[in-house]
Design an enzyme around this catalytic site. Structure first.
Site, PDB file in Angstrom:
ATOM      1  N   THR A 137       0.850  -1.190   0.000  1.00  0.00           N
ATOM      2  CA  THR A 137       0.000   0.000   0.000  1.00  0.00           C
ATOM      3  C   THR A 137       0.883   1.236   0.000  1.00  0.00           C
ATOM      4  OG1 THR A 137      -1.806  -1.125   1.098  1.00  0.00           O
ATOM      5  CG2 THR A 137      -1.652   1.256   1.461  1.00  0.00           C
TER       6      THR A 137
ATOM      7  N   HIS B  36      -6.165 -11.003  -0.562  1.00  0.00           N
ATOM      8  CA  HIS B  36      -5.404 -10.565   0.613  1.00  0.00           C
ATOM      9  C   HIS B  36      -6.086 -11.149   1.852  1.00  0.00           C
ATOM     10  CE1 HIS B  36      -2.947  -8.479   3.304  1.00  0.00           C
ATOM     11  NE2 HIS B  36      -3.158  -7.224   2.968  1.00  0.00           N
TER      12      HIS B  36
ATOM     13  N   ALA C  66      -4.162 -11.937   4.553  1.00  0.00           N
ATOM     14  CA  ALA C  66      -3.083 -11.822   5.548  1.00  0.00           C
ATOM     15  C   ALA C  66      -3.289 -10.552   6.381  1.00  0.00           C
ATOM     16  CB  ALA C  66      -1.736 -11.765   4.820  1.00  0.00           C
ATOM     17  N   ASN C  67      -2.387 -10.358   7.343  1.00  0.00           N
ATOM     18  CA  ASN C  67      -2.214  -9.063   8.023  1.00  0.00           C
ATOM     19  C   ASN C  67      -3.438  -8.511   8.737  1.00  0.00           C
ATOM     20  OD1 ASN C  67       0.344  -9.156   7.082  1.00  0.00           O
ATOM     21  ND2 ASN C  67       0.129  -7.561   5.529  1.00  0.00           N
TER      22      ASN C  67
ATOM     23  N   GLN D 126      -3.980  -7.266  -6.091  1.00  0.00           N
ATOM     24  CA  GLN D 126      -4.318  -7.809  -4.772  1.00  0.00           C
ATOM     25  C   GLN D 126      -5.667  -7.239  -4.319  1.00  0.00           C
ATOM     26  OE1 GLN D 126      -2.535  -6.713  -0.912  1.00  0.00           O
ATOM     27  NE2 GLN D 126      -1.905  -8.848  -0.717  1.00  0.00           N
TER      28      GLN D 126
ATOM     29  N   GLY E  55      10.967 -10.674   5.170  1.00  0.00           N
ATOM     30  CA  GLY E  55      12.302 -10.557   5.742  1.00  0.00           C
ATOM     31  C   GLY E  55      13.414 -11.159   4.918  1.00  0.00           C
TER      32      GLY E  55
ATOM     33  N   GLY F 178       9.280  -7.238  -0.290  1.00  0.00           N
ATOM     34  CA  GLY F 178       8.510  -6.006  -0.155  1.00  0.00           C
ATOM     35  C   GLY F 178       9.415  -4.790  -0.195  1.00  0.00           C
TER      36      GLY F 178
ATOM     37  N   TYR G 192      -6.700  -8.332   7.948  1.00  0.00           N
ATOM     38  CA  TYR G 192      -7.851  -7.763   7.233  1.00  0.00           C
ATOM     39  C   TYR G 192      -9.014  -8.765   7.223  1.00  0.00           C
ATOM     40  CZ  TYR G 192      -4.626  -4.073   6.313  1.00  0.00           C
ATOM     41  OH  TYR G 192      -3.735  -3.048   6.499  1.00  0.00           O
TER      42      TYR G 192
END
Ligand SMILES: Cc1cc2nc3c(=O)[nH]c(=O)nc-3n(C[C@H](O)[C@H](O)[C@H](O)COP(=O)(O)O)c2cc1C
Length: 359
Positions: A24, A173, A175-176, A97, A296, A317, A178
């Protein structure tokens, strides 16, 4: 170097195994329309084997944060066409996405409407970036069965719109923290109907959305991103290994292209009762679809992960954010640009399209 080897992903022939993960950047306009800078930003990164766009709102209702793009109006679709056209003209591939934020939003940026979520449970211990500054999270409204059905249809329509806009596929999406991941977590889902309670009930929403996406655009153009042990957004599961094992087993019965598996981040420690297992080993080895490992990685750890053989691709990312020519830099062992956190979300060209290429 394995990272630079070609690979087939669903119907897509990728020139390398380095994927740009979704990020984003909050540079759309008030109507969720992306502009010329966004065309330039993605075009600069076509050396990635595959690009995932930033999360794109599937509907007005899906909105959580200001200046994030949508794919539900003809103007939004038209604007994305310029992005996909330019990426394709320059030899790249790009997947949209698809995003519904659920409780990760604020009424300030939702025309005064409270967010919808599996249960009326607010996010604790975090605050939200709104167009009027940082605010506490509100208590969301519990989404009704009719609204769930409408949301699933919205995902299908957004996927069709993405194909109309020229995208090479869509990524759910999930993940994270949402909406899709909220259904899986007891910290967000205390429902007593068929979308809550048992693990199969809590996984139902994600599986129904995936089925909708597959029937909308065909499985070889569909993927999903999950982050089983990442507690971001106050995602606390009673038994995350059992919930995600069930989800993966059910996803294995569906015919689609890939699972992007995001590991937990050292910046967001897992709750004490979470297992210490490496997510790629634990879940990746169960997954039937192609596994894309995320979070990572650098050149050495990405290469080592591919050598293990479970993940076939790595998504990067922040390294792609700051290094538009990342594959070339890996190839020649060139130094990397450092990402600038201050310009990650919002603003204009600075920190967006001005990261230097190698000379
Ligand atoms: C600025 C920024 C925005 C992000 N936005 C999204 C997003 O829209 N969708 C998503 O799935 N992940 C998002 N992420 C997470 C990244 O896709 C990725 O999973 C994470 O940065 C870990 O990968 P990395 O260590 O290679 O950066 C974002 C990360 C950053 C830094």
């Amino acid at each position: 170097m394995k990272l630079l080897e070609k690979i087939q992903l669903g119907s897509l022939a990728l020139k390398n195994r380095m994927v740009m993960s979704a990020m984003t950047r909050s540079r759309a306009d008030q109507n969720g329309i992306v502009g010329d800078l966004t065309v330039q930003y993605y075009t600069q990164r076509v050396s990635a084997g595959l690009i995932f766009t930033e999360a794109i709102r599937i509907s007005e209702e899906a909105t959580g944060s200001p200046l994030t793009p949508g794919i539900y109006t003809s103007d939004q679709i038209g604007a994305w066409k310029k992005v996909t056209q330019s990426v394709h003209d320059h030899g790249g591939l790009i997947i949209a996405q698809l995003w519904h934020t659920g409780r990760v939003g604020h009424s300030i940026d939702r025309n005064g409407k409270l967010p919808l979520a599996p249960s009326a449970l607010p996010i604790q211990g975090m605050q939200h970036f709104t167009s009027q500054g940082i605010k506490d999270y509100e208590t969301p409204l519990e989404i009704t069965i009719d609204e769930i059905r409408q949301t699933i249809k919205d995902y299908g329509q957004a996927a069709k719109n993405a194909i109309e806009a020229g995208f090479d596929g869509v990524e759910l999406h999930a993940a994270n923290g949402y909406l899709p991941s909220q259904f899986l977590a007891e910290s967000a889902n205390q429902r007593t109907d068929e979308y809550g309670g048992s693990i199969p009930n809590k996984a139902r929403f994600v599986l129904e959305v995936m089925q909708e996406l597959i029937s909308a655009v065909g499985g070889d153009r569909v993927g999903i991103k999950i982050s089983p042990f990442h507690p971001y957004g106050n995602m606390i599961l009673d038994n995350p290994a059992a919930s995600y094992t069930y989800l993966v087993e059910q996803l294995n019965k569906l015919n689609f292209a890939y699972v992007e598996l995001m590991k937990r981040s050292p910046f967001f420690p897992s709750p004490a009762h979470y297992p210490a297992d490496d997510e790629i080993e634990l879940f990746g080895s169960m997954i039937q679809q192609t596994v894309i490992a995320n979070a990572g990685y650098d050149k050495a750890s990405g290469e080592a992960e591919l050598e293990k053989g479970v993940a076939k691709l790595i998504s990067f990312g922040t390294l792609f954010l700051a290094n538009p020519d990342l594959p070339e830099r890996f190839k020649s062992d060139a130094p990397l640009n450092e990402p600038d956190r201050a310009t990650m979300f919002g603003g204009g060209a600075a920190g967006y399209v001005d990261y230097p290429f190698l000379l």
